[in-house]
Design a protein around this motif. Structure first.
Motif, short mmCIF file in Angstrom:
data_model
loop_
_atom_site.label_atom_id
_atom_site.label_comp_id
_atom_site.label_asym_id
_atom_site.label_seq_id
_atom_site.Cartn_x
_atom_site.Cartn_y
_atom_site.Cartn_z
N PHE B 202 0.73 59.81 38.28
CA PHE B 202 1.50 60.82 38.75
C PHE B 202 2.57 60.94 37.50
N ILE B 203 2.51 62.10 36.67
CA ILE B 203 3.42 62.24 35.78
C ILE B 203 4.32 63.28 35.81
N TRP B 204 5.82 62.87 35.64
CA TRP B 204 6.57 63.88 36.21
C TRP B 204 7.39 64.38 34.74
N ILE B 205 7.26 65.80 34.77
CA ILE B 205 8.25 66.42 33.46
C ILE B 205 9.30 67.08 34.08
N TYR B 206 10.29 66.85 33.44
CA TYR B 206 11.57 67.50 33.83
C TYR B 206 12.39 67.69 32.72
N PRO B 207 13.36 68.69 32.64
CA PRO B 207 14.42 68.99 31.73
C PRO B 207 15.37 67.94 31.75
N THR B 208 15.77 67.46 30.50
CA THR B 208 16.73 66.29 30.08
C THR B 208 17.94 66.76 30.78
N PRO B 209 18.44 66.04 31.55
CA PRO B 209 19.95 66.40 32.17
C PRO B 209 20.86 65.97 31.05
N GLU B 210 21.89 67.01 30.93
CA GLU B 210 22.83 66.89 30.08
C GLU B 210 23.67 65.63 29.99
N HIS B 211 24.35 65.32 31.27
CA HIS B 211 25.19 64.19 31.30
C HIS B 211 24.43 63.33 32.69
N LYS B 212 24.52 62.06 32.66
CA LYS B 212 23.98 61.36 33.42
C LYS B 212 25.17 61.12 34.34
N ASP B 213 24.83 61.32 35.71
CA ASP B 213 25.64 61.20 36.85
C ASP B 213 25.39 59.65 37.53
N GLU B 214 26.66 58.99 36.82
CA GLU B 214 26.43 57.47 37.26
C GLU B 214 26.38 57.07 38.84
N ASP B 215 27.42 57.84 39.46
CA ASP B 215 27.51 57.37 40.89
C ASP B 215 26.76 58.25 41.86
N ALA B 216 25.86 59.22 41.44
CA ALA B 216 25.15 59.90 42.32
C ALA B 216 24.01 58.87 42.72
N GLY B 217 23.49 58.16 42.21
CA GLY B 217 22.45 57.14 42.54
C GLY B 217 21.28 58.00 42.76
N GLY B 218 20.90 59.08 42.20
CA GLY B 218 19.64 59.66 42.25
C GLY B 218 19.24 60.27 43.52
N PHE B 219 20.37 60.80 44.30
CA PHE B 219 20.00 61.49 45.68
C PHE B 219 20.23 62.95 45.57
N ILE B 220 21.40 63.26 44.60
CA ILE B 220 21.53 64.79 44.58
C ILE B 220 20.53 65.48 43.58
N ALA B 221 19.88 66.34 44.25
CA ALA B 221 19.08 67.06 43.35
C ALA B 221 19.46 68.08 42.82
N ASN B 222 19.45 68.58 41.46
CA ASN B 222 19.85 69.73 40.87
C ASN B 222 18.95 70.81 40.87
N LEU B 223 19.71 71.68 41.65
CA LEU B 223 18.69 72.89 42.13
C LEU B 223 19.19 74.17 41.08
N GLU B 224 19.87 74.09 40.16
CA GLU B 224 20.32 75.45 39.42
C GLU B 224 18.96 75.73 38.84
N PRO B 225 18.85 77.09 38.47
CA PRO B 225 17.86 77.54 37.59
C PRO B 225 17.59 76.82 36.23
N VAL B 226 16.12 76.59 36.00
CA VAL B 226 16.09 76.25 34.56
C VAL B 226 15.96 77.03 33.65
#
Lengths: 277, 293
Positions: B202-226
């Motif tokens: 399974f290969i996942w392609i996604y837009p590079t996030p501008e800044h890495k959210d350190e404390d999110a822990g990977g739960f908050i999905a960014n739903l802004e339009p690309v």
């Protein structure tokens, strides 16, 4: 989903772009006409057999067409056993409705002697692989197969006792061809988000809640319209989709006609690819 | 609008035009690999009548005394330390069932999941009830394989901030044997998108996030339009990956990047046309050979 708004889908196509279509006719040797269509991952094989039968009672001077759709278990795992029967009957019913008018196919040309003999065209559709947008591919394949159909020419002779005798002409190449200029093609428009797309792939079909099936002739006339899916469609969007469908349908017909004529002009010496290419 | 119809053409396999130096030993199930009994049996082989037979269709690989057969198209077989991308299929009592293109569904235990905020504590009953708040059926996650059970089922964990729920992007499903094993499977490509090459195909392609959210822990999905530019890059990458897969080339960051650069002069939707595909693949192979040699 938002890509639909900006006219850019996942594989880079616009909202009205079709995937690349491969057309080949005369693939099955023991039919009167056959065609194979590959649209992306969708693979359809259509065979037409012409047989003699009695005309229907309410139309004594016309022949008729019979459609049968077989969803092969190779297409997707859901078609295993009897799973494909429902889809098959749905597609066959749609094809009957599409061709249920006087101008699509010249049925009077299929008549041999009124009330007694006529040609019945059995159109068999085989789904080899299911990759999204089945109805469009099937209608293109049916049109190509009807274009390729060669019905042997018959003469009706009167015997001394007054009974009719049907004689097949000796020349195997003496046959009548069907005129397919008015045969309609189905254009499926799937509603995704707030725009509609043509030629949806499997993933796009999974995202869309409602779609409109429009059967369009080469002149832009609509012969049949059907809505599928459990979502609802706004009347204004239906008008928009109809306009798009007519526009797309005309281009589709033009491209199909040109490729069929090109294939025929290559003559009997063309290299047949078939299934092992 | 664009519509192209064409007549089918017989396609020659591309490897003939390139001239491979080493011929691979290809076998089908039941083929004899060797009659020499001094070898150790690896995956994909079995012993029958004092001969070593292949049980899958693929190429024979030999490492000193170990012979194994690497299959071309298989289900994913988990190894500890692999990165996988999976989809949640069920939410059960203390775990999630994840679909990873293997023979059995993989398992993600609640205790192997990072809590938001990164705290380490014992999982209580409230955490169990709130499971659906973290991950629901249909969500995509990236995780690492922690252990493999005896029946082949794989146990996953997301005990690092780089794993977790995946936001907006495109998923491409390929055969697991086409993904090359590398040190890292998370790549930030210079063209503007990032890619996760899961070992399960399974290969996942996604837009590079501008800044890495350190404390999110990977739960908050960014739903802004690309944005449209990002979308075009992602579509092009997706088509390049599908192209490499149809030509059975190994997938790794360099091959995907070269394929992307070679495909730039063509329009995105033209990449998957048969003649354009051949052209791009030949050039990509050329560049890869130059880079190696």
């Amino acid at each position: 989903m938002n890509g639909g708004r900006e006219d850019l889908r996942v594989d880079g196509r616009g909202c009205e772009d079709y995937r690349c279509v491969e057309v080949e006719t005369d693939v099955v040797s023991n039919t009167s006409g056959s065609a194979r269509i590959k649209l992306g991952h969708t693979d359809i094989l259509v065979g037409v057999k012409a047989e003699m039968g009695t005309p229907k009672l309410e139309r004594p001077d016309e022949g008729y067409l019979e459609f049968f759709v077989d969803c092969s278990a190779n297409a997707t795992p859901e078609f295993e056993g009897r799973g494909g029967d429902d889809l098959g009957t749905e597609i066959a019913n749609t094809l009957y409705r599409t061709f249920n008018n006087k101008s699509s196919v010249d049925l009077k040309a299929l008549c041999i002697s009124p009330r007694e003999h006529c040609w019945v065209l059995y159109v068999d559709v085989l789904l080899l692989e299911c990759g999204g947008n089945l109805f469009d591919a099937i209608s293109i394949a049916v049109k190509a197969a009807l274009f390729n159909t060669r019905i042997p020419r018959v003469h009706v002779l009167m015997d001394e006792e007054g009974s009719k005798d049907i004689e097949l002409s000796d020349d195997p190449y003496d046959c009548i061809r069907l005129g397919v200029e008015n045969v309609p093609c189905i254009v499926t428009l799937c509603k995704i988000g707030c725009r509609h797309v043509v030629d949806a792939s499997l993933q796009e079909e999974a995202c869309s809640l409602a779609s409109l099936l429009l059967s369009v002739t080469s002149k832009g006339a609509v012969t049949c319209m059907r809505k599928v899916g459990k979502g609802s469609l706004d009347p204004e969007s239906i008008f928009e989709m109809m306009e798009t469908g007519k526009r797309v349908g005309k281009v589709l017909h033009a491209a199909l006609q040109s490729i069929l004529h090109k294939e025929e002009s290559l003559g009997p010496k063309r290299q047949k690819v078939g299934f092992l290419g | 609008m664009a519509l192209e119809m064409r007549l089918p053409a017989v396609r020659r396999p591309l490897s003939e035009t390139l001239g491979r130096d080493s011929k691979k030993h290809l076998v089908v199930p039941g083929d004899t690999i060797t009659t020499d009994t001094g070898f150790m049996r690896g995956h994909g082989t079995y012993m029958g009548e004092e001969k070593l037979l292949a049980s899958v269709a693929g190429s024979v690989e030999r490492v000193n005394k170990l012979i194994c057969v690497k299959a071309l198209k298989t289900r994913y077989n988990g190894e500890v330390g692999d990165i996988v991308v999976g989809r949640i299929t069920e939410v059960q009592q203390k775990r999630w069932k994840v679909e990873t293109n293997s023979r059995l569904d993989s398992v993600l235990l609640l205790s192997s999941m990072n809590l938001p905020g990164g705290e380490l504590r014992r999982r209580s009953a409230e955490d169990e009830l709130a499971m659906r708040g973290f991950l629901q059926e249909g969500d995509l996650i990236s995780a690492e394989v922690q252990a493999v059970f005896s029946d082949g089922a794989v146990s996953l964990h997301t005990r690092s901030l780089k794993y977790g729920k995946l936001g907006q992007g495109v998923l491409v499903q390929v055969s697991p044997s086409l993904v090359k094993r590398q040190k890292t499977h998370f790549h930030d490509l210079p063209c503007g998108a990032s890619v996760i090459l899961g070992n399960n195909g399974f290969i996942w392609i996604y837009p590079t996030p501008e800044h890495k959210d350190e404390d999110a822990g990977g739960f908050i999905a960014n739903l802004e339009p690309v944005s449209l530019a990002d979308r075009e890059v992602i579509s092009r990458l997706r088509n390049c990956i599908v192209l490499l897969v149809t030509q059975k080339m190994l997938l790794y960051d360099t091959s995907i990047l070269y394929c992307y650069e070679v495909s730039l002069p063509h329009q995105i939707k033209d990449i998957l046309k048969p003649d354009v595909m051949e052209e791009i693949v030949l050039e990509t192979r050329q560049r890869l050979l130059e880079q190696e040699g």
